[in-house]
Design an enzyme around this catalytic site. Sequence first.
Site, short mmCIF file in Angstrom:
data_model
loop_
_atom_site.label_atom_id
_atom_site.label_comp_id
_atom_site.label_asym_id
_atom_site.label_seq_id
_atom_site.Cartn_x
_atom_site.Cartn_y
_atom_site.Cartn_z
N HIS A 193 -10.29 13.47 0.78
CA HIS A 193 -9.69 14.61 0.09
C HIS A 193 -10.27 15.88 0.71
O HIS A 193 -11.50 15.98 0.86
CB HIS A 193 -10.07 14.60 -1.39
CG HIS A 193 -9.62 13.40 -2.17
ND1 HIS A 193 -8.57 13.44 -3.07
CD2 HIS A 193 -10.10 12.13 -2.23
CE1 HIS A 193 -8.44 12.24 -3.63
NE2 HIS A 193 -9.36 11.44 -3.15
N CYS A 202 0.84 -1.20 0.00
CA CYS A 202 0.00 0.00 0.00
C CYS A 202 0.88 1.25 0.00
O CYS A 202 1.71 1.44 0.89
CB CYS A 202 -0.91 -0.02 1.23
SG CYS A 202 -1.77 1.53 1.48
N HIS A 256 -9.12 7.31 2.52
CA HIS A 256 -8.61 8.68 2.63
C HIS A 256 -9.73 9.65 2.31
O HIS A 256 -10.65 9.35 1.55
CB HIS A 256 -7.42 8.92 1.69
CG HIS A 256 -7.67 8.49 0.28
ND1 HIS A 256 -7.60 7.17 -0.12
CD2 HIS A 256 -7.99 9.19 -0.84
CE1 HIS A 256 -7.87 7.08 -1.40
NE2 HIS A 256 -8.13 8.30 -1.87
P1 AMP Z 1 -8.42 8.36 -5.02
O1 AMP Z 1 -8.25 8.39 -6.52
O2 AMP Z 1 -9.66 8.95 -4.50
O3 AMP Z 1 -8.13 6.97 -4.49
O4 AMP Z 1 -7.27 9.31 -4.46
C1 AMP Z 1 -5.92 8.94 -4.41
C2 AMP Z 1 -5.13 10.21 -4.43
O5 AMP Z 1 -3.80 9.90 -4.01
C3 AMP Z 1 -5.01 10.86 -5.80
O6 AMP Z 1 -5.57 12.18 -5.73
C4 AMP Z 1 -3.50 10.89 -6.06
O7 AMP Z 1 -3.07 12.06 -6.71
C5 AMP Z 1 -2.94 10.77 -4.66
N1 AMP Z 1 -1.60 10.19 -4.57
C6 AMP Z 1 -1.16 9.03 -5.12
N2 AMP Z 1 0.12 8.82 -4.78
C7 AMP Z 1 0.51 9.85 -4.01
C8 AMP Z 1 1.72 10.21 -3.35
N3 AMP Z 1 2.82 9.45 -3.43
N4 AMP Z 1 1.75 11.36 -2.63
C9 AMP Z 1 0.65 12.14 -2.54
N5 AMP Z 1 -0.53 11.85 -3.13
C10 AMP Z 1 -0.60 10.73 -3.86
#
Ligand code: AMP
Length: 117
Positions: A105, A3, A103
Amino acid sequence: MECIFCKILRKEIPSKEVYSDDLVYAFEDINPVAPVHILIIPRKHIEGLDKLSQEDIPIIGHLLYTAKLIANRLGLDPSSGGGGYRIVSNCGKDAGQSVYHIHFHLIAKRQLGWPPG
Ligand code: AMP
């Protein structure tokens, strides 16, 4: 598969920290969709809203309260003259979930449309 958010929590992958405590961690989204785009995650690995159990209720309450504290710190509170903000948690592929560690946002600082795309 490992993860990616658990790796961030263990500092194996760098992140821009916004807030941290015993239960939750908040950091800047790597691909922001608005001038403010912060992710708030629990330290406990929970895949998504669909995998929440009753014992997780205090964690999720704490997580949402953390979102409110961060928004307040950033001057986003509509009650204090800020423009407001949106909290989103995508659950599953149709909703656009791409990381399977729950998570929220926190998105702000631009006019957001409704319904979401
Ligand atoms: P979701 O698409 O709702 O699952 O959101 C996942 C979020 O994680 C997306 O907005 C990505 O841009 C963000 N994300 C993925 N990898 C990273 C990372 N290494 N650092 C910060 N954000 C990330």
